[in-house]
Design an enzyme around this catalytic site. Structure first.
Site, mmCIF file in Angstrom:
data_model
loop_
_atom_site.group_PDB
_atom_site.id
_atom_site.type_symbol
_atom_site.label_atom_id
_atom_site.label_comp_id
_atom_site.label_asym_id
_atom_site.label_seq_id
_atom_site.Cartn_x
_atom_site.Cartn_y
_atom_site.Cartn_z
ATOM 1 N N LYS A 281 -27.751 -43.865 -25.424
ATOM 2 C CA LYS A 281 -28.675 -44.054 -26.552
ATOM 3 C C LYS A 281 -30.095 -44.297 -26.027
ATOM 4 O O LYS A 281 -31.062 -43.717 -26.532
ATOM 5 C CB LYS A 281 -28.211 -45.230 -27.432
ATOM 6 C CG LYS A 281 -26.983 -44.875 -28.268
ATOM 7 C CD LYS A 281 -26.299 -46.082 -28.893
ATOM 8 C CE LYS A 281 -24.950 -45.671 -29.505
ATOM 9 N NZ LYS A 281 -24.173 -46.781 -30.014
ATOM 10 N N ASP B 199 -27.509 -48.123 -37.702
ATOM 11 C CA ASP B 199 -26.098 -47.753 -37.544
ATOM 12 C C ASP B 199 -25.434 -47.574 -38.916
ATOM 13 O O ASP B 199 -24.327 -47.046 -38.994
ATOM 14 C CB ASP B 199 -25.342 -48.851 -36.765
ATOM 15 C CG ASP B 199 -24.978 -48.402 -35.361
ATOM 16 O OD1 ASP B 199 -25.010 -47.185 -35.095
ATOM 17 O OD2 ASP B 199 -24.667 -49.272 -34.523
ATOM 18 N N GLN C 49 -24.201 -53.172 -30.290
ATOM 19 C CA GLN C 49 -23.079 -52.340 -29.856
ATOM 20 C C GLN C 49 -21.748 -53.077 -30.058
ATOM 21 O O GLN C 49 -21.590 -54.208 -29.610
ATOM 22 C CB GLN C 49 -23.271 -51.952 -28.381
ATOM 23 C CG GLN C 49 -22.205 -51.013 -27.844
ATOM 24 C CD GLN C 49 -22.241 -49.630 -28.483
ATOM 25 O OE1 GLN C 49 -23.300 -49.040 -28.680
ATOM 26 N NE2 GLN C 49 -21.073 -49.106 -28.839
#
Ligand code: NDP
Length: 293
Positions: free
Chosen positions: A52, A119, A96
């Site tokens: 990412k 997200d 994450q």
């Protein structure tokens, strides 16, 4: 049979994003900024976050990696989330997953400001998505929509069978494809481990989306001729012939299913690469205040 090339498509989209970033820069605007919070030493999480951050650099975004030891307390992590919520230089951020067992993931997700939740895991974004309102759509389902759209695969009136009902893939993609939308208007069947006679369901699919987590689970005689197959699964299987001792396969038995398909995504080189690209698309939207003006 056409292979849906996730690598090529993600490169195309990244180039589009890079051009937009260059234009923002040239006009003296603020460069989009994505922050990622990584807790602990989970190798898969480290690899995902690494990719990412690299992708951010590739398109010209600013990126910040906040790394903390697995022993961090829930309260300390919530404080970091709060700081990122308040930091005007950060347009969007992700925490994450998975998090260490002593931290309540739901609590952390709920603490993220929905306006920065690139997200798309916060219930506000999920709810807005389900109601067809502007929202951050979580990265994997968003990547699947991009694949269907950019390969001009018709969805209107098609029967879509989704295998797997997770919050991050199966459930959102089943909602998205049943919505009244450009990529949508499918009749959707959402299946899971309690579904009776799964092969009978998958054989009815014009579009089959597999998000299960079992290597090569969907077999050739589970699909009809001409099916469009989106294989979300990423599974390691032992392979002594490979240097690493393993290789990646999807949830679909590619050798058996590909010859019957009109379109199919490979693993690797399919949905996985689009997931990171979708996160960049969401971050650009966050920076442009497209979802929450
Ligand atoms: P989850 O483990 O959260 O969900 C798996 C789903 O599959 C569950 O709904 C489960 O049913 C269902 N399932 C399990 N066994 C069966 C069975 N025998 N028959 C029918 N359904 C079954 O997985 P995720 O959605 O998080 O991930 C799925 C796969 O996709 C994994 O391989 C993962 O690595 C990959 N993945 C890939 C991403 C990418 O970027 N390409 C992103 C996210 C995930 P039940 O609900 O009844 O338990």
């Amino acid at each position: 049979m056409t292979i849906i090339d996730g690598k090529q498509l993600s490169e195309t989209i990244k180039l589009e994003i890079a051009q937009e970033v260059a234009a923002i820069k040239a006009a003296g605007g603020k460069i989009p900024h994505l922050a990622a919070v990584l807790v602990g030493e989970n190798p898969a999480s480290q690899a995902y976050v690494g990719s990412k951050v690299r992708s951010c650099e590739q398109v010209g975004f600013q990126s910040t990696l906040v790394k903390r030891d697995a022993s961090i307390s829930e309260q300390e992590l919530l404080s970091i989330v709060d700081e990122l919520n308040q930091d005007p230089s950060v347009d969007g951020f992700i925490v994450q997953l998975p998090l260490p067992g002593h931290i309540d993931e739901n609590k952390v997700i709920l603490a993220i400001d929905p306006r920065k939740d690139v997200d798309g895991f916060h219930p506000v974004n999920f709810g807005r998505m389900a109601q067809g309102m502007p929202s951050f759509v979580s990265a994997t389902p968003y990547g699947i929509l991009q694949m269907l759209e950019r390969y001009n695969i018709p969805t209107d009136g098609k029967h879509c069978v989704v295998v797997g009902r997770s919050n991050i893939v199966g459930t959102p993609i089943s909602i998205l494809l049943s919505r009244k939308a450009k990529v949508g208007n499918c009749t959707v069947t959402l299946t899971h481990s309690r579904t009776k006679d799964l092969p009978a369901e998958t054989r009815r699919a014009d579009i089959l989306i597999a998000a299960i987590g079992i290597p090569e689970f969907v077999k050739g005689d589970w699909v009809k001729e001409g099916v469009v197959v989106i294989d979300v699964g990423i599974n390691r299987i032992e392979d002594p012939a490979s240097k690493k001792g393993y290789r990646l396969v999807g949830d679909v038995d590619f050798e058996q299913v590909a010859p019957k398909s009109s379109y199919i995504t490979p693993v690797p080189g399919g949905v996985g690469l689009m997931t990171v690209t979708s996160l960049l698309m969401n971050t650009l939207k966050a920076a442009k205040k497209e979802i929450y003006p």
